[in-house]
Design a protein around this motif. Structure first.
Motif, PDB file in Angstrom:
ATOM      1  N   THR A 146       1.062  -1.190  -0.004  1.00 26.18           N
ATOM      2  CA  THR A 146      -0.252  -0.204  -0.107  1.00 26.18           C
ATOM      3  C   THR A 146       0.796   1.531  -0.171  1.00 26.18           C
ATOM      4  N   ALA A 147       1.926   0.830   0.804  1.00 28.74           N
ATOM      5  CA  ALA A 147       2.686   3.171   0.690  1.00 28.74           C
ATOM      6  C   ALA A 147       3.242   2.655  -0.587  1.00 28.74           C
ATOM      7  N   GLN A 148       4.429   1.888  -1.456  1.00 25.62           N
ATOM      8  CA  GLN A 148       4.317   1.786  -2.822  1.00 25.62           C
ATOM      9  C   GLN A 148       3.161   1.846  -3.317  1.00 25.62           C
ATOM     10  N   TYR A 149       2.185   1.544  -3.340  1.00 30.26           N
ATOM     11  CA  TYR A 149       1.148   2.372  -4.154  1.00 30.26           C
ATOM     12  C   TYR A 149       1.086   3.586  -3.763  1.00 30.26           C
ATOM     13  N   ARG A 150       1.119   3.837  -2.908  1.00 23.27           N
ATOM     14  CA  ARG A 150       0.217   5.369  -2.744  1.00 23.27           C
ATOM     15  C   ARG A 150       1.828   6.182  -2.875  1.00 23.27           C
ATOM     16  N   TYR A 151       2.607   5.358  -2.979  1.00 14.98           N
ATOM     17  CA  TYR A 151       3.811   6.516  -3.603  1.00 14.98           C
ATOM     18  C   TYR A 151       4.021   7.362  -5.135  1.00 14.98           C
ATOM     19  N   LEU A 152       3.223   6.310  -5.994  1.00 17.33           N
ATOM     20  CA  LEU A 152       3.310   5.854  -7.038  1.00 17.33           C
ATOM     21  C   LEU A 152       2.771   6.730  -7.331  1.00 17.33           C
ATOM     22  N   LEU A 153       1.142   6.525  -6.766  1.00 18.54           N
ATOM     23  CA  LEU A 153      -0.385   7.876  -7.569  1.00 18.54           C
ATOM     24  C   LEU A 153      -0.078   8.737  -6.867  1.00 18.54           C
ATOM     25  N   ASP A 154       0.831   9.092  -5.555  1.00 23.18           N
ATOM     26  CA  ASP A 154       1.078  10.738  -5.355  1.00 23.18           C
ATOM     27  C   ASP A 154       1.398  11.221  -5.785  1.00 23.18           C
ATOM     28  N   ASN A 155       2.696  10.627  -6.401  1.00 24.44           N
ATOM     29  CA  ASN A 155       3.627  11.096  -7.063  1.00 24.44           C
ATOM     30  C   ASN A 155       2.949  11.648  -9.143  1.00 24.44           C
ATOM     31  N   ARG A 156       1.887  11.053  -9.372  1.00 23.52           N
ATOM     32  CA  ARG A 156       1.748  10.696 -10.868  1.00 23.52           C
ATOM     33  C   ARG A 156       0.767  11.848 -10.481  1.00 23.52           C
ATOM     34  N   ILE A 157       0.081  12.471  -9.377  1.00 21.22           N
ATOM     35  CA  ILE A 157      -0.654  13.552  -9.247  1.00 21.22           C
ATOM     36  C   ILE A 157      -0.054  14.615  -8.614  1.00 21.22           C
ATOM     37  N   LYS A 158       0.821  14.477  -8.027  1.00 19.18           N
ATOM     38  CA  LYS A 158       1.645  15.681  -7.938  1.00 19.18           C
ATOM     39  C   LYS A 158       2.693  15.964  -9.180  1.00 19.18           C
ATOM     40  N   TYR A 159       2.749  15.008 -10.046  1.00 19.99           N
ATOM     41  CA  TYR A 159       3.323  15.797 -11.582  1.00 19.99           C
ATOM     42  C   TYR A 159       2.462  15.786 -12.359  1.00 19.99           C
ATOM     43  N   LEU A 160       1.047  16.194 -12.121  1.00 18.53           N
ATOM     44  CA  LEU A 160       0.545  16.449 -12.994  1.00 18.53           C
ATOM     45  C   LEU A 160      -0.473  17.618 -12.458  1.00 18.53           C
ATOM     46  N   GLN A 161      -0.215  17.948 -11.471  1.00 24.20           N
ATOM     47  CA  GLN A 161      -0.900  19.141 -10.811  1.00 24.20           C
ATOM     48  C   GLN A 161       0.796  20.084 -11.214  1.00 24.20           C
ATOM     49  N   ARG A 162       1.437  20.114 -10.956  1.00 26.41           N
ATOM     50  CA  ARG A 162       2.603  20.693 -11.340  1.00 26.41           C
ATOM     51  C   ARG A 162       2.564  21.229 -13.650  1.00 26.41           C
ATOM     52  N   HIS A 163       2.116  20.369 -13.916  1.00 29.50           N
ATOM     53  CA  HIS A 163       2.418  20.322 -15.335  1.00 29.50           C
ATOM     54  C   HIS A 163       1.037  20.406 -15.446  1.00 29.50           C
ATOM     55  N   ASN A 164       0.098  21.436 -15.101  1.00 30.48           N
ATOM     56  CA  ASN A 164      -1.286  21.780 -15.269  1.00 30.48           C
ATOM     57  C   ASN A 164      -0.807  23.038 -14.811  1.00 30.48           C
ATOM     58  N   VAL A 165      -0.352  23.836 -13.704  1.00 27.01           N
ATOM     59  CA  VAL A 165       0.464  24.967 -13.635  1.00 27.01           C
ATOM     60  C   VAL A 165       1.188  25.654 -14.927  1.00 27.01           C
ATOM     61  N   ASP A 166       1.764  24.814 -15.161  1.00 27.99           N
ATOM     62  CA  ASP A 166       3.025  25.258 -16.391  1.00 27.99           C
ATOM     63  C   ASP A 166       1.717  25.218 -17.839  1.00 27.99           C
ATOM     64  N   VAL A 167       0.741  24.504 -18.334  1.00 24.94           N
ATOM     65  CA  VAL A 167       0.349  24.676 -19.191  1.00 24.94           C
ATOM     66  C   VAL A 167      -0.621  26.060 -18.658  1.00 24.94           C
ATOM     67  N   ALA A 168      -0.932  26.411 -17.574  1.00 28.13           N
ATOM     68  CA  ALA A 168      -2.173  27.450 -17.385  1.00 28.13           C
ATOM     69  C   ALA A 168      -1.603  29.007 -17.540  1.00 28.13           C
ATOM     70  N   ALA A 169       0.012  28.911 -17.048  1.00 24.80           N
ATOM     71  CA  ALA A 169       0.652  29.820 -16.891  1.00 24.80           C
ATOM     72  C   ALA A 169       1.091  30.495 -17.592  1.00 24.80           C
ATOM     73  N   GLU A 170       1.170  29.310 -19.410  1.00 21.55           N
ATOM     74  CA  GLU A 170       1.779  30.172 -20.262  1.00 21.55           C
ATOM     75  C   GLU A 170       0.246  31.122 -20.941  1.00 21.55           C
ATOM     76  N   PRO A 171       0.758  31.787 -21.965  1.00 21.06           N
ATOM     77  CA  PRO A 171       0.251  33.305 -22.588  1.00 21.06           C
ATOM     78  C   PRO A 171      -0.883  32.091 -23.589  1.00 21.06           C
ATOM     79  N   PHE A 172      -2.141  32.681 -24.256  1.00 19.65           N
ATOM     80  CA  PHE A 172      -2.313  32.700 -25.115  1.00 19.65           C
ATOM     81  C   PHE A 172      -1.470  33.451 -26.330  1.00 19.65           C
ATOM     82  N   ALA A 173      -1.421  32.114 -27.365  1.00 20.63           N
ATOM     83  CA  ALA A 173      -0.969  33.023 -28.522  1.00 20.63           C
ATOM     84  C   ALA A 173      -1.599  33.092 -29.974  1.00 20.63           C
TER      85      ALA A 173
END
Length: 173
Positions: A146-173
């Motif tokens: 469970t600890a391993q699964y939790r670590y892997l899923l939490d990392n995916r969620i954190k990655y997506l959250q960081r990625h979404n912040v980057d996408v949202a911060a980009e100005p529209f061209a």
């Protein structure tokens, strides 16, 4: 519309520590729900309560199990995330199809001890404890998986959250 005759009215929350089957004198299975401050009984099996909780958050027990398999390959006695944003990660003590299956909230565990015979004692962070008919080795394995699964899923969620912040911060061209 929720069918109250075929689904429990109880909702699993971040305060839920364990969902444990109990048998009455007639051999009927109900469930003892252990929460941080209280415990109560529900006339549904633990796996039915967990399935209902998964449905409350838009999935099902089968869907969450399939998700675990896809993330880390665990197929047997798979830990699940009822709701990763609330930190609700649970694991079954046996096959979820077994009426003796309990579900334990990973984040509430403080200690796992060898009990008498083939039993295992789980001590929760609030100092409550339960004794389960599961071998110590099997229980430790479930906690680690469970600890391993939790670590892997939490990392995916954190990655997506960081990625979404980057996408949202980009100005529209």
């Amino acid at each position: 519309m929720i069918d109250h005759f075929h689904s429990p009215s109880y909702e699993v929350t971040p305060l839920t520590m364990a969902v444990v089957p109990q048998q009455d004198e007639n051999g009927n299975t109900s469930t003892c729900v252990l929460e941080e401050q209280e415990e109560f009984f529900i006339h549904f099996s633990p796996s039915k309560i967990i399935d209902h909780a998964c449905k409350f958050f838009g999935s099902s027990l089968r869907g969450r199990q399939d998700g675990t398999r896809g993330i880390c390959g665990i197929t047997h006695k798979a830990p699940i995330s009822i709701d990763p944003t609330s930190g609700m990660y649970f694991f079954p003590t046996t096959s979820p199809n077994n009426p003796k299956c309990s579900w334990i909230a990973h984040s509430h565990i403080n200690q796992v001890n060898q009990g008498p015979g083939r039993q295992t004692e789980i001590i929760f962070k609030n100092h409550k404890s339960i004794l389960l008919d599961v071998s110590f080795g099997s229980m430790l394995n479930q906690v680690q998986r469970t600890a391993q699964y939790r670590y892997l899923l939490d990392n995916r969620i954190k990655y997506l959250q960081r990625h979404n912040v980057d996408v949202a911060a980009e100005p529209f061209a």
